[in-house]
Design a protein around this motif. Structure first.
Motif, mmCIF file in Angstrom:
data_model
loop_
_atom_site.group_PDB
_atom_site.id
_atom_site.type_symbol
_atom_site.label_atom_id
_atom_site.label_comp_id
_atom_site.label_asym_id
_atom_site.label_seq_id
_atom_site.Cartn_x
_atom_site.Cartn_y
_atom_site.Cartn_z
ATOM 1 N N HIS A 162 20.583 -8.435 -5.627
ATOM 2 C CA HIS A 162 19.094 -8.232 -5.939
ATOM 3 C C HIS A 162 17.890 -8.300 -4.835
ATOM 4 C CE1 HIS A 162 20.280 -8.334 -10.231
ATOM 5 N NE2 HIS A 162 20.949 -9.668 -9.875
ATOM 6 N N ALA A 163 18.353 -8.309 -3.715
ATOM 7 C CA ALA A 163 17.471 -8.489 -2.718
ATOM 8 C C ALA A 163 16.254 -7.325 -2.471
ATOM 9 C CB ALA A 163 18.098 -8.870 -1.208
ATOM 10 N N ALA A 164 16.881 -6.120 -2.669
ATOM 11 C CA ALA A 164 15.774 -5.204 -2.217
ATOM 12 C C ALA A 164 14.681 -5.157 -3.425
ATOM 13 C CB ALA A 164 16.493 -3.902 -2.395
ATOM 14 N N ASP A 165 15.181 -5.243 -4.758
ATOM 15 C CA ASP A 165 14.364 -4.999 -5.752
ATOM 16 C C ASP A 165 13.369 -6.296 -5.974
ATOM 17 O OD1 ASP A 165 15.598 -2.758 -6.537
ATOM 18 O OD2 ASP A 165 16.881 -3.781 -7.924
ATOM 19 N N ARG A 166 13.988 -7.455 -5.447
ATOM 20 C CA ARG A 166 12.857 -8.521 -5.604
ATOM 21 C C ARG A 166 11.982 -8.616 -4.404
ATOM 22 N NH1 ARG A 166 13.808 -13.307 -8.239
ATOM 23 N NH2 ARG A 166 12.770 -14.572 -6.359
ATOM 24 N N LEU A 167 12.433 -8.140 -3.349
ATOM 25 C CA LEU A 167 11.501 -8.066 -2.121
ATOM 26 C C LEU A 167 10.260 -6.801 -2.454
ATOM 27 C CD1 LEU A 167 10.928 -8.651 0.799
ATOM 28 C CD2 LEU A 167 12.046 -6.692 1.434
ATOM 29 N N ARG A 168 10.801 -5.685 -3.259
ATOM 30 C CA ARG A 168 9.743 -4.995 -3.653
ATOM 31 C C ARG A 168 8.589 -5.600 -4.615
ATOM 32 N NH1 ARG A 168 13.074 -1.377 -5.495
ATOM 33 N NH2 ARG A 168 13.364 -0.642 -3.337
ATOM 34 N N LEU A 169 9.197 -6.343 -5.628
ATOM 35 C CA LEU A 169 8.284 -6.818 -6.748
ATOM 36 C C LEU A 169 7.475 -8.155 -5.996
ATOM 37 C CD1 LEU A 169 10.719 -6.858 -9.783
ATOM 38 C CD2 LEU A 169 8.407 -5.472 -9.337
ATOM 39 N N VAL A 170 8.267 -8.708 -5.084
ATOM 40 C CA VAL A 170 7.400 -9.927 -4.560
ATOM 41 C C VAL A 170 6.333 -9.442 -3.674
ATOM 42 C CG1 VAL A 170 7.420 -11.603 -2.707
ATOM 43 C CG2 VAL A 170 9.222 -11.649 -4.642
ATOM 44 N N ALA A 171 6.253 -8.393 -2.980
ATOM 45 C CA ALA A 171 5.574 -7.612 -2.179
ATOM 46 C C ALA A 171 4.138 -7.011 -2.944
ATOM 47 C CB ALA A 171 5.782 -6.452 -1.161
ATOM 48 N N ILE A 172 4.335 -6.565 -4.284
ATOM 49 C CA ILE A 172 3.717 -6.185 -5.316
ATOM 50 C C ILE A 172 2.777 -7.247 -5.735
ATOM 51 C CG2 ILE A 172 3.257 -4.990 -7.240
ATOM 52 C CD1 ILE A 172 5.525 -3.216 -6.616
ATOM 53 N N LYS A 173 3.684 -8.244 -5.935
ATOM 54 C CA LYS A 173 3.007 -9.568 -6.812
ATOM 55 C C LYS A 173 1.732 -10.266 -5.636
ATOM 56 C CE LYS A 173 4.383 -14.162 -7.675
ATOM 57 N NZ LYS A 173 5.692 -15.229 -7.849
ATOM 58 N N ARG A 174 2.172 -10.253 -4.362
ATOM 59 C CA ARG A 174 1.328 -11.087 -3.306
ATOM 60 C C ARG A 174 0.127 -9.969 -2.814
ATOM 61 N NH1 ARG A 174 5.941 -14.199 0.006
ATOM 62 N NH2 ARG A 174 6.669 -15.482 -2.079
ATOM 63 N N ASN A 175 0.248 -8.659 -3.038
ATOM 64 C CA ASN A 175 -0.613 -7.830 -2.598
ATOM 65 C C ASN A 175 -2.229 -7.930 -3.201
ATOM 66 O OD1 ASN A 175 -2.181 -5.697 -1.421
ATOM 67 N ND2 ASN A 175 -0.417 -4.422 -1.787
ATOM 68 N N ASP A 176 -3.035 -8.159 -2.159
ATOM 69 C CA ASP A 176 -4.473 -8.507 -2.998
ATOM 70 C C ASP A 176 -5.337 -7.490 -3.302
ATOM 71 O OD1 ASP A 176 -4.012 -11.266 -2.711
ATOM 72 O OD2 ASP A 176 -5.069 -11.420 -0.648
ATOM 73 N N ILE A 177 -4.706 -6.095 -2.793
ATOM 74 C CA ILE A 177 -5.528 -4.876 -2.880
ATOM 75 C C ILE A 177 -5.551 -4.248 -4.344
ATOM 76 C CG2 ILE A 177 -5.792 -2.508 -2.137
ATOM 77 C CD1 ILE A 177 -4.954 -3.700 0.517
ATOM 78 N N LEU A 178 -4.188 -4.586 -4.637
ATOM 79 C CA LEU A 178 -3.627 -4.049 -6.044
ATOM 80 C C LEU A 178 -4.269 -4.858 -7.369
ATOM 81 C CD1 LEU A 178 0.078 -3.614 -5.456
ATOM 82 C CD2 LEU A 178 -1.565 -1.827 -5.402
ATOM 83 N N PRO A 179 -4.438 -3.849 -8.395
ATOM 84 C CA PRO A 179 -5.452 -4.577 -9.524
ATOM 85 C C PRO A 179 -4.406 -5.610 -10.198
ATOM 86 C CG PRO A 179 -4.773 -2.251 -9.819
ATOM 87 C CD PRO A 179 -4.298 -2.679 -8.490
ATOM 88 N N PHE A 180 -5.310 -6.433 -10.627
ATOM 89 C CA PHE A 180 -4.492 -7.841 -11.118
ATOM 90 C C PHE A 180 -3.390 -7.450 -12.190
ATOM 91 C CE2 PHE A 180 -4.668 -11.356 -14.430
ATOM 92 C CZ PHE A 180 -4.172 -12.463 -13.501
ATOM 93 N N GLU A 181 -3.703 -6.427 -13.317
ATOM 94 C CA GLU A 181 -2.776 -6.164 -14.153
ATOM 95 C C GLU A 181 -1.283 -5.887 -13.509
ATOM 96 O OE1 GLU A 181 -5.728 -4.624 -14.039
ATOM 97 O OE2 GLU A 181 -6.589 -6.010 -15.626
ATOM 98 N N LEU A 182 -1.486 -5.043 -12.595
ATOM 99 C CA LEU A 182 -0.324 -4.506 -11.876
ATOM 100 C C LEU A 182 0.447 -5.696 -11.148
ATOM 101 C CD1 LEU A 182 1.593 -1.871 -11.258
ATOM 102 C CD2 LEU A 182 0.113 -1.825 -9.225
#
Length: 132
Positions: free
Chosen positions: A50-70
């Motif tokens: 599950h490493a690749a998918d988790r890494l992608r989602l964690v990067a989205i979760k920690r990104n401050d630029i993206l909207p809160f809902e995402l």
């Protein structure tokens, strides 16, 4: 006659009893020191899967630029759609010989006790006891 005696010797292995099974297969010790080691191995395989998918989602979760809902949706998906063991934090460094979880020398992947034993009996290349 020699063909029949050869067959009887060959089939004799299939009929043994005692510590062996009926089919002549002896018990073979597996490569795991104990069940803790096997469990840790399974966790590592889950992390790898599950490493690749988790890494992608964690990067989205920690990104401050993206909207809160995402970011919230990514956090929800991480929490609900992945097994607990897919997190790298749950893996534990263990001694490869004794499966001891604490006091491991990372470079050699053995516990401090086994490391000292191997160093004392000159079984580790380049290791020498301190003398002063």
């Amino acid at each position: 006659m020699s063909l029949i005696s050869g067959l009887s010797k060959a089939t004799c292995g299939f009929l043994r009893t005692g510590t062996e099974t009926i089919f002549g297969l002896q018990q073979v010790r597996n490569k795991w020191t104990n069940w803790h080691m096997l469990k840790d191995y399974k966790r590592r395989m889950c992390v790898k899967e599950h490493a690749a998918d988790r890494l992608r989602l964690v990067a989205i979760k920690r990104n401050d630029i993206l909207p809160f809902e995402l970011r919230e949706a990514a956090a929800d998906e991480l929490h609900n759609n992945f097994p607990r063991d897919s997190s790298r934090v749950r893996c534990r460094e263990r001694c490869m010989i004794t499966s001891r979880p604490r006091g491991c020398v990372k470079r050699f992947r053995v516990s401090r006790i086994m490391f000292r034993h191997f160093a004392d009996y000159n079984l580790m290349a380049g290791m020498q006891r301190a003398m002063w």
